[in-house]
Motif scaffolding. Structure first.
Motif, PDB file in Angstrom:
ATOM      1  N   SER A  29     -25.587  -0.805 -15.794  1.00 14.04           N
ATOM      2  CA  SER A  29     -26.487  -1.791 -15.181  1.00 14.04           C
ATOM      3  C   SER A  29     -26.723  -2.936 -16.153  1.00 14.04           C
ATOM      4  O   SER A  29     -26.664  -2.765 -17.377  1.00 14.04           O
ATOM      5  CB  SER A  29     -27.828  -1.154 -14.798  1.00 14.04           C
ATOM      6  N   CYS A  30     -26.984  -4.093 -15.613  1.00 12.13           N
ATOM      7  CA  CYS A  30     -27.204  -5.288 -16.431  1.00 12.13           C
ATOM      8  C   CYS A  30     -28.554  -5.168 -17.161  1.00 12.13           C
ATOM      9  O   CYS A  30     -29.548  -4.727 -16.579  1.00 12.13           O
ATOM     10  CB  CYS A  30     -27.199  -6.515 -15.525  1.00 12.13           C
ATOM     11  N   PRO A  31     -28.613  -5.546 -18.445  1.00 11.69           N
ATOM     12  CA  PRO A  31     -29.888  -5.474 -19.176  1.00 11.69           C
ATOM     13  C   PRO A  31     -30.955  -6.363 -18.532  1.00 11.69           C
ATOM     14  O   PRO A  31     -30.638  -7.317 -17.820  1.00 11.69           O
ATOM     15  CB  PRO A  31     -29.512  -5.989 -20.573  1.00 11.69           C
ATOM     16  N   PRO A  32     -32.203  -6.057 -18.775  1.00 14.43           N
ATOM     17  CA  PRO A  32     -33.280  -6.900 -18.228  1.00 14.43           C
ATOM     18  C   PRO A  32     -33.159  -8.344 -18.719  1.00 14.43           C
ATOM     19  O   PRO A  32     -32.732  -8.597 -19.843  1.00 14.43           O
ATOM     20  CB  PRO A  32     -34.550  -6.232 -18.777  1.00 14.43           C
ATOM     21  N   ARG A  33     -33.541  -9.287 -17.857  1.00 10.87           N
ATOM     22  CA  ARG A  33     -33.509 -10.704 -18.150  1.00 10.87           C
ATOM     23  C   ARG A  33     -32.111 -11.178 -18.527  1.00 10.87           C
ATOM     24  O   ARG A  33     -31.925 -12.074 -19.347  1.00 10.87           O
ATOM     25  CB  ARG A  33     -34.522 -11.081 -19.236  1.00 10.87           C
ATOM     26  N   HIS A  34     -31.125 -10.565 -17.920  1.00 12.28           N
ATOM     27  CA  HIS A  34     -29.728 -10.963 -18.045  1.00 12.28           C
ATOM     28  C   HIS A  34     -29.130 -11.057 -16.644  1.00 12.28           C
ATOM     29  O   HIS A  34     -29.687 -10.523 -15.682  1.00 12.28           O
ATOM     30  CB  HIS A  34     -28.921  -9.945 -18.860  1.00 12.28           C
ATOM     31  N   LEU A  57     -12.948 -12.401 -15.967  1.00 13.88           N
ATOM     32  CA  LEU A  57     -13.623 -12.168 -17.232  1.00 13.88           C
ATOM     33  C   LEU A  57     -15.048 -11.708 -16.937  1.00 13.88           C
ATOM     34  O   LEU A  57     -15.677 -12.206 -16.003  1.00 13.88           O
ATOM     35  CB  LEU A  57     -13.641 -13.459 -18.057  1.00 13.88           C
ATOM     36  N   LYS A  58     -15.544 -10.776 -17.725  1.00 13.27           N
ATOM     37  CA  LYS A  58     -16.837 -10.158 -17.414  1.00 13.27           C
ATOM     38  C   LYS A  58     -17.759 -10.200 -18.628  1.00 13.27           C
ATOM     39  O   LYS A  58     -17.340  -9.911 -19.750  1.00 13.27           O
ATOM     40  CB  LYS A  58     -16.636  -8.709 -16.959  1.00 13.27           C
ATOM     41  N   ASN A  59     -19.032 -10.529 -18.372  1.00 12.71           N
ATOM     42  CA  ASN A  59     -20.007 -10.527 -19.459  1.00 12.71           C
ATOM     43  C   ASN A  59     -21.421 -10.619 -18.882  1.00 12.71           C
ATOM     44  O   ASN A  59     -21.620 -11.115 -17.774  1.00 12.71           O
ATOM     45  CB  ASN A  59     -19.771 -11.703 -20.405  1.00 12.71           C
ATOM     46  N   ASP A  60     -22.386 -10.117 -19.659  1.00 19.63           N
ATOM     47  CA  ASP A  60     -23.800 -10.243 -19.304  1.00 19.63           C
ATOM     48  C   ASP A  60     -24.410 -11.376 -20.126  1.00 19.63           C
ATOM     49  O   ASP A  60     -24.299 -11.387 -21.356  1.00 19.63           O
ATOM     50  CB  ASP A  60     -24.547  -8.939 -19.592  1.00 19.63           C
ATOM     51  N   PHE A  61     -25.052 -12.324 -19.452  1.00 27.63           N
ATOM     52  CA  PHE A  61     -25.629 -13.485 -20.131  1.00 27.63           C
ATOM     53  C   PHE A  61     -27.146 -13.446 -20.056  1.00 27.63           C
ATOM     54  O   PHE A  61     -27.717 -13.155 -18.993  1.00 27.63           O
ATOM     55  CB  PHE A  61     -25.121 -14.781 -19.500  1.00 27.63           C
ATOM     56  N   ALA A  62     -27.767 -13.775 -21.179  1.00 26.10           N
ATOM     57  CA  ALA A  62     -29.231 -13.821 -21.229  1.00 26.10           C
ATOM     58  C   ALA A  62     -29.735 -15.034 -20.452  1.00 26.10           C
ATOM     59  O   ALA A  62     -29.159 -16.122 -20.527  1.00 26.10           O
ATOM     60  CB  ALA A  62     -29.701 -13.890 -22.680  1.00 26.10           C
ATOM     61  N   LEU A  63     -30.806 -14.824 -19.728  1.00 26.15           N
ATOM     62  CA  LEU A  63     -31.408 -15.911 -18.954  1.00 26.15           C
ATOM     63  C   LEU A  63     -32.394 -16.695 -19.816  1.00 26.15           C
ATOM     64  O   LEU A  63     -32.906 -16.186 -20.829  1.00 26.15           O
ATOM     65  CB  LEU A  63     -32.128 -15.340 -17.730  1.00 26.15           C
ATOM     66  N   GLU A  64     -32.653 -17.916 -19.408  1.00 29.38           N
ATOM     67  CA  GLU A  64     -33.654 -18.736 -20.086  1.00 29.38           C
ATOM     68  C   GLU A  64     -35.054 -18.176 -19.790  1.00 29.38           C
ATOM     69  O   GLU A  64     -35.228 -17.376 -18.858  1.00 29.38           O
ATOM     70  CB  GLU A  64     -33.557 -20.184 -19.588  1.00 29.38           C
ATOM     71  N   ALA A 111     -25.560 -13.757  -5.920  1.00 29.75           N
ATOM     72  CA  ALA A 111     -25.158 -12.422  -6.374  1.00 29.75           C
ATOM     73  C   ALA A 111     -24.591 -11.597  -5.229  1.00 29.75           C
ATOM     74  O   ALA A 111     -25.050 -11.676  -4.083  1.00 29.75           O
ATOM     75  CB  ALA A 111     -26.346 -11.714  -7.008  1.00 29.75           C
ATOM     76  N   ASP A 112     -23.584 -10.777  -5.564  1.00 29.06           N
ATOM     77  CA  ASP A 112     -23.026  -9.876  -4.554  1.00 29.06           C
ATOM     78  C   ASP A 112     -23.884  -8.616  -4.463  1.00 29.06           C
ATOM     79  O   ASP A 112     -24.976  -8.550  -5.037  1.00 29.06           O
ATOM     80  CB  ASP A 112     -21.557  -9.545  -4.873  1.00 29.06           C
ATOM     81  N   SER A 113     -23.414  -7.606  -3.757  1.00 30.62           N
ATOM     82  CA  SER A 113     -24.208  -6.393  -3.541  1.00 30.62           C
ATOM     83  C   SER A 113     -24.500  -5.642  -4.837  1.00 30.62           C
ATOM     84  O   SER A 113     -25.447  -4.856  -4.902  1.00 30.62           O
ATOM     85  CB  SER A 113     -23.478  -5.467  -2.564  1.00 30.62           C
ATOM     86  N   LYS A 114     -23.720  -5.895  -5.878  1.00 28.04           N
ATOM     87  CA  LYS A 114     -23.926  -5.228  -7.164  1.00 28.04           C
ATOM     88  C   LYS A 114     -24.676  -6.122  -8.149  1.00 28.04           C
ATOM     89  O   LYS A 114     -24.825  -5.758  -9.324  1.00 28.04           O
ATOM     90  CB  LYS A 114     -22.579  -4.820  -7.767  1.00 28.04           C
ATOM     91  N   GLY A 115     -25.116  -7.274  -7.683  1.00 26.45           N
ATOM     92  CA  GLY A 115     -25.864  -8.177  -8.546  1.00 26.45           C
ATOM     93  C   GLY A 115     -24.987  -9.060  -9.419  1.00 26.45           C
ATOM     94  O   GLY A 115     -25.487  -9.692 -10.353  1.00 26.45           O
TER      95      GLY A 115
END
Length: 250
Positions: A29-34, A57-64, A111-115
């Protein structure tokens, strides 16, 4: 962040190849605030990107702090000239209201069904295409040079093992007397005693020469083995990475 298209950084295609060769799955699962982003280096409008997750390409990005996604982070991560989100409902590029940022509402809608938010790189400029082509040429030359060095190193090690260290070790330590007839005629004891010092000195000199040769070959073998260890352990890979972020980069 901020490595745009440059001859000194990996292209999106290189990042994709690196991902295939060195899979590093994201967390379940994606980390909080990402936000989790899947980016396609190439995409045709009207085509469903969800059917090609292997090409993204896949990555989790931190939100502002405001909950927005700054697209500079996405471009900097993969050295993109531009990037745009994909509207999965209409299968067309999404036009963000605030250029360079996706609002919390936009992220929720996209976002798709998986966020996962799907993105792609629009057709790059001629300058970027030229830079990436030059980089690809350098990378191929580097790959060919590394392959030649590795082949030469492996060949040298094989030669040392087959004809050098192993052969010298066996011949040097092979017993002189096996109990069989050596074919040497009987010689008076007195003659033996006169020749013994000469043969002894010659034997010592030959043994010393063999030991020096064996020692040199063993040092060469250790050097080449160390070179291989450094290469496969990733120590020399730092040069490769520096190279692809300067000549090669993986």
């Amino acid at each position: 962040m901020g490595n745009g298209p440059s001859i000194f950084v990996r292209t999106p295609q290189e990042h994709l190849e690196h991902m295939w060769k060195n899979p590093s799955p994201l967390a379940y699962s994606c980390p909080p605030r990402h936000v989790r982003v899947y980016l396609l280096p190439e995409w045709t409008q009207g085509k469903n990107p969800i059917k090609e997750p292997w090409a993204a390409l896949k990555n989790d990005f931190a939100l502002e702090p405001t909950g927005e996604l700054n697209l500079k982070k996405v471009k900097g991560k993969w050295a993109l000239e531009r990037c745009s989100a994909i509207d999965l409902e209409r299968m067309q590029p999404f036009e963000e209201k605030c250029k360079g940022r996706l609002s919390p509402l936009a992220l929720k809608v996209l976002a798709d069904s998986k966020g996962v938010v799907w993105m792609y790189e629009p057709t790059p400029s001629e300058d970027t295409v030229s830079i990436r082509a030059d980089r690809l040429r350098i990378v191929r030359q580097y790959d060919a040079a590394v392959e030649r060095v590795m082949e030469a190193t492996l060949g040298r090690i094989s030669k040392l093992l087959d004809n050098g260290v192993v052969g010298e070790s066996v011949s040097h330590h092979y017993p002189e007397h096996s109990g069989a007839d050596t074919g040497i005629p009987d010689v008076p004891q007195e003659a033996h005693s006169k020749e013994a010092p000469v043969k002894g000195n010659a034997g010592k000199a030959e043994g010393s020469k063999t030991s020096v040769t064996l020692y040199q070959q063993q040092r060469q073998l250790i050097f080449f083995a160390a070179l291989l260890f450094l290469f496969y352990s990733g120590a020399l890979g730092r040069y490769a990475q520096f190279g692809r972020d300067l000549t090669f980069g993986w």
